[in-house]
Design an enzyme around this catalytic site. Sequence first.
Site, mmCIF file in Angstrom:
data_model
loop_
_atom_site.group_PDB
_atom_site.id
_atom_site.type_symbol
_atom_site.label_atom_id
_atom_site.label_comp_id
_atom_site.label_asym_id
_atom_site.label_seq_id
_atom_site.Cartn_x
_atom_site.Cartn_y
_atom_site.Cartn_z
ATOM 1 N N LYS A 39 42.019 -87.056 -27.276
ATOM 2 C CA LYS A 39 43.419 -86.960 -27.710
ATOM 3 C C LYS A 39 43.549 -87.008 -29.233
ATOM 4 C CE LYS A 39 44.984 -90.613 -25.597
ATOM 5 N NZ LYS A 39 43.744 -91.109 -24.983
ATOM 6 N N ARG B 234 51.834 -95.286 -22.289
ATOM 7 C CA ARG B 234 50.635 -95.711 -21.564
ATOM 8 C C ARG B 234 50.977 -96.443 -20.276
ATOM 9 N NH1 ARG B 234 46.940 -95.708 -26.267
ATOM 10 N NH2 ARG B 234 44.830 -96.171 -25.601
ATOM 11 N N ARG C 47 31.307 -92.618 -30.535
ATOM 12 C CA ARG C 47 32.359 -92.225 -31.473
ATOM 13 C C ARG C 47 32.216 -92.977 -32.793
ATOM 14 N NH1 ARG C 47 38.475 -92.223 -29.496
ATOM 15 N NH2 ARG C 47 38.348 -94.481 -29.497
ATOM 16 N N ARG D 196 39.033 -100.811 -21.114
ATOM 17 C CA ARG D 196 40.026 -99.792 -21.486
ATOM 18 C C ARG D 196 40.136 -98.721 -20.401
ATOM 19 N NH1 ARG D 196 37.833 -97.854 -26.910
ATOM 20 N NH2 ARG D 196 39.690 -96.552 -27.064
HETATM 21 P P1 AMP Z 1 43.882 -95.956 -28.986
HETATM 22 O O1 AMP Z 1 43.511 -95.752 -30.405
HETATM 23 O O2 AMP Z 1 44.974 -95.055 -28.508
HETATM 24 O O3 AMP Z 1 42.686 -95.952 -28.056
HETATM 25 O O4 AMP Z 1 44.514 -97.440 -28.886
HETATM 26 C C1 AMP Z 1 43.742 -98.577 -29.209
HETATM 27 C C2 AMP Z 1 44.367 -99.809 -28.616
HETATM 28 O O5 AMP Z 1 45.684 -99.995 -29.136
HETATM 29 C C3 AMP Z 1 44.550 -99.764 -27.106
HETATM 30 O O6 AMP Z 1 43.380 -100.138 -26.399
HETATM 31 C C4 AMP Z 1 45.683 -100.777 -26.921
HETATM 32 O O7 AMP Z 1 45.226 -102.100 -27.054
HETATM 33 C C5 AMP Z 1 46.564 -100.473 -28.136
HETATM 34 N N1 AMP Z 1 47.567 -99.426 -27.839
HETATM 35 C C6 AMP Z 1 47.653 -98.179 -28.367
HETATM 36 N N2 AMP Z 1 48.694 -97.511 -27.874
HETATM 37 C C7 AMP Z 1 49.312 -98.352 -27.006
HETATM 38 C C8 AMP Z 1 50.445 -98.244 -26.151
HETATM 39 N N3 AMP Z 1 51.163 -97.116 -26.080
HETATM 40 N N4 AMP Z 1 50.770 -99.317 -25.404
HETATM 41 C C9 AMP Z 1 50.066 -100.466 -25.455
HETATM 42 N N5 AMP Z 1 48.970 -100.637 -26.217
HETATM 43 C C10 AMP Z 1 48.596 -99.584 -26.993
#
Ligand code: AMP
Length: 224
Positions: free
Chosen positions: A15, A88, A127, A171
């Site tokens: 993404k 999410r 990554r 995750r």
């Molecule tokens: P990402 O970079 O999108 O993988 O997000 C990293 C972390 O940020 C996730 O594992 C969550 O802990 C938090 N996070 C990001 N977006 C959200 C969301 N929409 N709702 C809740 N937690 C989020």
Amino acid sequence: MRRRVVLLGAPGAGKGTQAQRLAESERLLHLSTGDLLRAAVKAGTDLGKQARAHMEAGQLVPDDLVFQVLFERLRAGADAFLLDGFPRNRAQAEELDRRLAAAGTPLDLVLDIEVPDARLVGRLTGRRTCKGCGRNYHVEFLPPRRSGSCDACGGELHQRADDSPHVVAERLSVYHELTEPLKAYYRDAGLLLTIDGDRPVAEVGRALLDGLKQDGRVQPARRG
Ligand code: AMP
């Protein structure tokens, strides 16, 4: 051209990489809640302090904190945006719908990048992310031109703490439990377009762009 778009997909589906490229080429506002939350953690704000433990554990940050970081930015650019990592869960999807409906700017596409689970772990643990601009690389599939530094800004590349193997497992399980059901939510709304993400980055990018440019209603995928 569809300009109010959500990118859906598991962690590691690509993404972030695809959103950066699409937002740049199509001039959409790219909003990654993960990036916004990491910036708050780095800046040491109260919100960042509250979010940090959830992120390090691979769990979702509470909705009210995520709404705070996202909606203040979305207000300014509600006409052309690409959401990456949001929504999410169901409550977030409903809140987004409510706010966009109130602004008269409803979503017009949800691009779902599908990658088999077996591939995701290797993608996440391999990554590397730029400390400066947040751009993602992969040690094997998408290496930078110069080892250890970002092609775009020259920043230092590192492994995100939550890309370590035990957090990755959490995750992925959170994704399956809370985020994946959004596919049905958006399919029912006639917005979901599923893209095969298990292909080279450039090919996936072309498929996503074709999706953005597709006219008319998105053909609802058959329920399996
Ligand atoms: P990402 O970079 O999108 O993988 O997000 C990293 C972390 O940020 C996730 O594992 C969550 O802990 C938090 N996070 C990001 N977006 C959200 C969301 N929409 N709702 C809740 N937690 C989020």
